[in-house]
Design an enzyme around this catalytic site. Structure first.
Site, PDB file in Angstrom:
ATOM      1  N   LYS A  13       0.848  -1.206   0.000  1.00  0.00           N
ATOM      2  CA  LYS A  13       0.000   0.000   0.000  1.00  0.00           C
ATOM      3  C   LYS A  13       0.877   1.246   0.000  1.00  0.00           C
ATOM      4  O   LYS A  13       1.554   1.544   0.983  1.00  0.00           O
ATOM      5  CB  LYS A  13      -0.911   0.048   1.227  1.00  0.00           C
ATOM      6  N   GLU A  39       9.683   1.827  10.961  1.00  0.00           N
ATOM      7  CA  GLU A  39      10.683   2.883  10.762  1.00  0.00           C
ATOM      8  C   GLU A  39       9.923   4.201  10.869  1.00  0.00           C
ATOM      9  O   GLU A  39       9.159   4.550   9.967  1.00  0.00           O
ATOM     10  CB  GLU A  39      11.334   2.770   9.381  1.00  0.00           C
ATOM     11  N   CYS A  93      12.904  11.887   7.155  1.00  0.00           N
ATOM     12  CA  CYS A  93      12.905  11.383   8.532  1.00  0.00           C
ATOM     13  C   CYS A  93      14.237  11.709   9.197  1.00  0.00           C
ATOM     14  O   CYS A  93      14.320  11.836  10.413  1.00  0.00           O
ATOM     15  CB  CYS A  93      12.630   9.898   8.564  1.00  0.00           C
ATOM     16  N   GLU A 135       8.527  16.404  16.209  1.00  0.00           N
ATOM     17  CA  GLU A 135       8.841  16.345  14.775  1.00  0.00           C
ATOM     18  C   GLU A 135       7.916  17.298  14.011  1.00  0.00           C
ATOM     19  O   GLU A 135       6.697  17.212  14.120  1.00  0.00           O
ATOM     20  CB  GLU A 135       8.651  14.915  14.249  1.00  0.00           C
TER      21      GLU A 135
HETATM   22  P1  NDP Z   1       1.906   8.409   7.947  1.00  0.00           P
HETATM   23  O1  NDP Z   1       2.239   7.621   9.142  1.00  0.00           O
HETATM   24  O2  NDP Z   1       0.763   9.336   8.021  1.00  0.00           O
HETATM   25  O3  NDP Z   1       1.587   7.440   6.703  1.00  0.00           O
HETATM   26  C1  NDP Z   1       2.498   6.483   6.245  1.00  0.00           C
HETATM   27  C2  NDP Z   1       1.740   5.389   5.512  1.00  0.00           C
HETATM   28  O4  NDP Z   1       0.906   4.693   6.422  1.00  0.00           O
HETATM   29  C3  NDP Z   1       0.821   5.888   4.408  1.00  0.00           C
HETATM   30  O5  NDP Z   1       0.792   4.937   3.372  1.00  0.00           O
HETATM   31  C4  NDP Z   1      -0.516   5.957   5.117  1.00  0.00           C
HETATM   32  O6  NDP Z   1      -1.625   5.887   4.241  1.00  0.00           O
HETATM   33  C5  NDP Z   1      -0.435   4.716   5.991  1.00  0.00           C
HETATM   34  N1  NDP Z   1      -1.262   4.740   7.187  1.00  0.00           N
HETATM   35  C6  NDP Z   1      -1.623   5.815   7.930  1.00  0.00           C
HETATM   36  N2  NDP Z   1      -2.349   5.404   9.002  1.00  0.00           N
HETATM   37  C7  NDP Z   1      -2.432   4.055   8.925  1.00  0.00           C
HETATM   38  C8  NDP Z   1      -3.063   3.057   9.726  1.00  0.00           C
HETATM   39  N3  NDP Z   1      -3.735   3.360  10.824  1.00  0.00           N
HETATM   40  N4  NDP Z   1      -2.952   1.773   9.350  1.00  0.00           N
HETATM   41  C9  NDP Z   1      -2.257   1.419   8.252  1.00  0.00           C
HETATM   42  N5  NDP Z   1      -1.658   2.329   7.443  1.00  0.00           N
HETATM   43  C10 NDP Z   1      -1.741   3.619   7.785  1.00  0.00           C
HETATM   44  O7  NDP Z   1       3.241   9.150   7.529  1.00  0.00           O
HETATM   45  P2  NDP Z   1       3.506  10.147   6.312  1.00  0.00           P
HETATM   46  O8  NDP Z   1       3.155   9.489   5.017  1.00  0.00           O
HETATM   47  O9  NDP Z   1       2.889  11.451   6.621  1.00  0.00           O
HETATM   48  O10 NDP Z   1       5.109  10.230   6.367  1.00  0.00           O
HETATM   49  C11 NDP Z   1       5.779  11.048   7.255  1.00  0.00           C
HETATM   50  C12 NDP Z   1       6.299  10.282   8.455  1.00  0.00           C
HETATM   51  O11 NDP Z   1       7.101   9.190   8.041  1.00  0.00           O
HETATM   52  C13 NDP Z   1       7.208  11.128   9.318  1.00  0.00           C
HETATM   53  O12 NDP Z   1       6.921  10.933  10.674  1.00  0.00           O
HETATM   54  C14 NDP Z   1       8.594  10.605   8.995  1.00  0.00           C
HETATM   55  O13 NDP Z   1       9.527  10.841   9.994  1.00  0.00           O
HETATM   56  C15 NDP Z   1       8.323   9.166   8.765  1.00  0.00           C
HETATM   57  N6  NDP Z   1       9.387   8.553   7.983  1.00  0.00           N
HETATM   58  C16 NDP Z   1      10.252   7.687   8.599  1.00  0.00           C
HETATM   59  C17 NDP Z   1      11.319   7.138   7.911  1.00  0.00           C
HETATM   60  C18 NDP Z   1      12.236   6.145   8.568  1.00  0.00           C
HETATM   61  O14 NDP Z   1      12.830   5.333   7.858  1.00  0.00           O
HETATM   62  N7  NDP Z   1      12.434   6.183   9.879  1.00  0.00           N
HETATM   63  C19 NDP Z   1      11.584   7.482   6.522  1.00  0.00           C
HETATM   64  C20 NDP Z   1      10.619   8.402   5.957  1.00  0.00           C
HETATM   65  C21 NDP Z   1       9.562   8.897   6.683  1.00  0.00           C
HETATM   66  P3  NDP Z   1      -2.273   7.218   3.599  1.00  0.00           P
HETATM   67  O15 NDP Z   1      -1.209   7.862   2.798  1.00  0.00           O
HETATM   68  O16 NDP Z   1      -3.377   6.685   2.777  1.00  0.00           O
HETATM   69  O17 NDP Z   1      -2.715   8.061   4.748  1.00  0.00           O
END
Ligand code: NDP
Length: 500
Positions: free
Chosen positions: A181, A256, A290, A389
């Site tokens: 997804k 992550e 991130c 963050e």
């Molecule tokens: P989100 O957590 O909002 O979303 C990430 C993914 O999870 C999306 O595909 C989202 O879907 C999906 N999602 C959201 N809620 C749920 C749920 N309850 N159950 C299952 N899937 C879910 O993060 P962002 O996309 O806004 O990305 C930013 C975040 O990611 C920041 O906190 C950043 O630090 C972190 N990040 C961490 C990295 C690492 O390696 N440590 C690397 C890059 C980013 P949808 O888009 O449809 O909402």
């Protein structure tokens, strides 16, 4: 291939069993350019049943993929890498068009994906286990790695090709099949990856992509007992929800999550070098990494001088269309992110001193996207802007007396992804390696800059202990089987050899 051939495209379906199929929901969403607001493509809003179809396909494809010798799987990954290399410019433009990072970084996103595929393809000829002596005679002991089965991958929007490939590459080489997804803001990048894998010869059903919301599509992947492991990159709130939900099925989960990454600059640092580092670390990808540098911790002896140098350079950064190679900082990914960043800037104005930036750019080329001026606050440690963050181009600057105070403050946040220190003192550099509580520490380099052959991940709330990339990448996607071969022709009893 020009970007026009990749974007401006049509309606996509879900990618299930090698076919683009419509959703049973009949509902769609658009992916849009953060720069212009123009729609790039339409994707289905998936449902639980769409996920079930994808799981059916992944389950059906699993036995043959598991039987495919890993070096043969690696050849497919290498072909995919070559296709990406041939189309790097167009794919980089696609990343920049859909996500908004500047073109050099868009191409970097693609390059990281290529590098990882090339690296992990080699695991097809390693996939190492162990052999050890037995405590009994005429007995042989070893471990082998086996695929887990159908695995679920859920990714964010900020590295729309590199992060998906970290998961897809490692899951495929180890023989798993995937229900994927993508983030709803960047599905076109992942759909394009699915097309590339098909062209590279990946059998139908091995990689399936279902688009739609996290709470629906994502949660079905997380909770369905037929999906045996979850690999998630995203924010802490979603990460906690996923961890708790997957626990009910005792699934293996790799998380992550976020970061609040500090760059420390000591009095003896090479200031020009530290300046280049913090500019790239804090404002590259408009701070939406991130590993972005979101705290700059400066020792008091160079504090005023370094802050002056930094402000001059930050105010000269060019903000605008990410496809223009002269631009340094593009838009943030969408309105909701922009508003969240602006609300942190408002908090910062209350609790800290605004040094530069602090506003949204409007009018002219800025009218159709959400562009935020690179922003710097001077603050005490402990404020919200210095501990939470923000995920945007906002840097908190903190003055400290000495190394010990710098490390104490650097560690005093809930995250532990990346950290950096600029110093010429080798003793302090090694103490930093030992004392900074992050999964990654850079010496005389910015907090960003992962290399795919090294483990990536963090401590504390940045994750749950696992790592992606590097030699450990395959741990996430393999079960270890311990094998004993007894060639003594009699019953041998471990631990009770002396008993009658
Ligand atoms: P989100 O957590 O909002 O979303 C990430 C993914 O999870 C999306 O595909 C989202 O879907 C999906 N999602 C959201 N809620 C749920 C749920 N309850 N159950 C299952 N899937 C879910 O993060 P962002 O996309 O806004 O990305 C930013 C975040 O990611 C920041 O906190 C950043 O630090 C972190 N990040 C961490 C990295 C690492 O390696 N440590 C690397 C890059 C980013 P949808 O888009 O449809 O909402």
């Amino acid at each position: 291939m020009a970007v026009e051939e990749l974007v401006g495209v049509k309606e996509y379906g879900h990618y299930i069993n090698g076919q683009w199929v419509p959703s049973e929901s009949g509902h769609w969403f658009e992916t849009k350019s953060p720069t212009t607001g123009e729609p790039l493509a339409k994707f289905p809003k998936g449902t639980k049943n769409d996920v079930l179809r994808a799981i059916d396909a992944a389950e059906a494809a699993f036995p043959a993929w598991k039987k495919t010798p890993p070096p043969r799987r690696g050849e497919i990954l290498l072909r995919a890498a070559q296709i990406m290399r041939d189309r790097k410019q167009a794919l980089g433009e696609l990343v920049s068009s859909e996500m908004g990072k500047v073109i050099a970084e868009g191409k970097g996103d693609v390059q990281e994906a290529i590098d990882f595929l090339e690296y992990i393809a080699g695991e097809g000829r390693r996939m190492l286990g162990e052999t050890t002596p037995s405590e009994l005679p005429n007995k042989f002991c070893m471990t082998v790695r086996q695929p887990i089965g159908v695995v679920g991958c859920i990714t964010p929007w900020n590295f729309p090709m590199a992060i998906p490939i970290w998961k897809i590459g490692a899951a495929l080489i180890t023989g798993n099949t995937i229900v994927f997804k993508p983030a709803s803001l960047t599905p076109l990048c992942v759909a394009t990856l699915a097309e590339i894998f098909e062209e590279a010869g990946l059998p139908a059903g091995v990689l399936n992509v279902v688009t739609g919301g996290g709470g629906t599509v994502g949660m079905e992947i997380v909770t369905n007992p037929r999906v045996k492991a979850i690999s998630f990159t995203g924010g802490v709130p979603a990460g906690k929800e996923i961890y708790a939900a997957a626990a009910k099925e005792l699934k293996s989960v790799e998380l992550e999550l976020g970061g609040k990454n500090p760059q420390i600059v000591l009095d003896d640092a090479n200031l020009e070098l530290a300046l280049d580092g913090v500019l790239f670390g804090a404002f590259g990808t408009a701070g939406q990494r991130c590993t972005a540098t979101s705290r700059l911790i400066i020792q008091e002896g160079v504090y005023d001088e370094f802050l002056d140098m930094l402000v001059k350079r930050v105010e000269a950064l060019r903000i605008g269309d990410p496809l223009d190679p002269k631009v340094d900082v593009g838009p943030v990914v969408d309105q909701a992110s922009g508003e969240s960043i602006m609300s942190y800037i408002e908090i910062g104005k209350q609790e800290a001193r605004l040094v530069t930036g602090g506003e949204r750019l409007t009018g002219g080329e800025y009218e159709r996207g959400f562009f935020i001026k690179p922003t710097i606050f001077e603050t005490e440690h402990g404020t919200r802007i210095s501990t939470e963050e923000i995920f945007g181009p906002v840097l908190s600057v903190i003055k400290v007396k000495d190394f010990d105070e710098a490390v104490r403050i650097a560690n005093d946040v809930e995250y532990g992804l990346s950290s950096s220190i600029y110093t010429r003192d080798v003793n302090l550099a090694f103490r930093a390696v030992e004392e900074l509580e992050t999964g990654i520490t850079y010496i005389n380099a910015p907090t960003i800059g992962a290399e795919v052959h090294l483990p990536f991940g963090g401590t504390k709330h940045t994750g749950n202990g696992g790592r992606e990339a590097g030699t450990v990448a395959i741990d996430e996607f393999t079960e270890i089987k311990t094998v004993f071969v007894d060639y003594s022709n009699r019953l041998q009893k471990a631990q009770i050899v002396d008993e009658k």
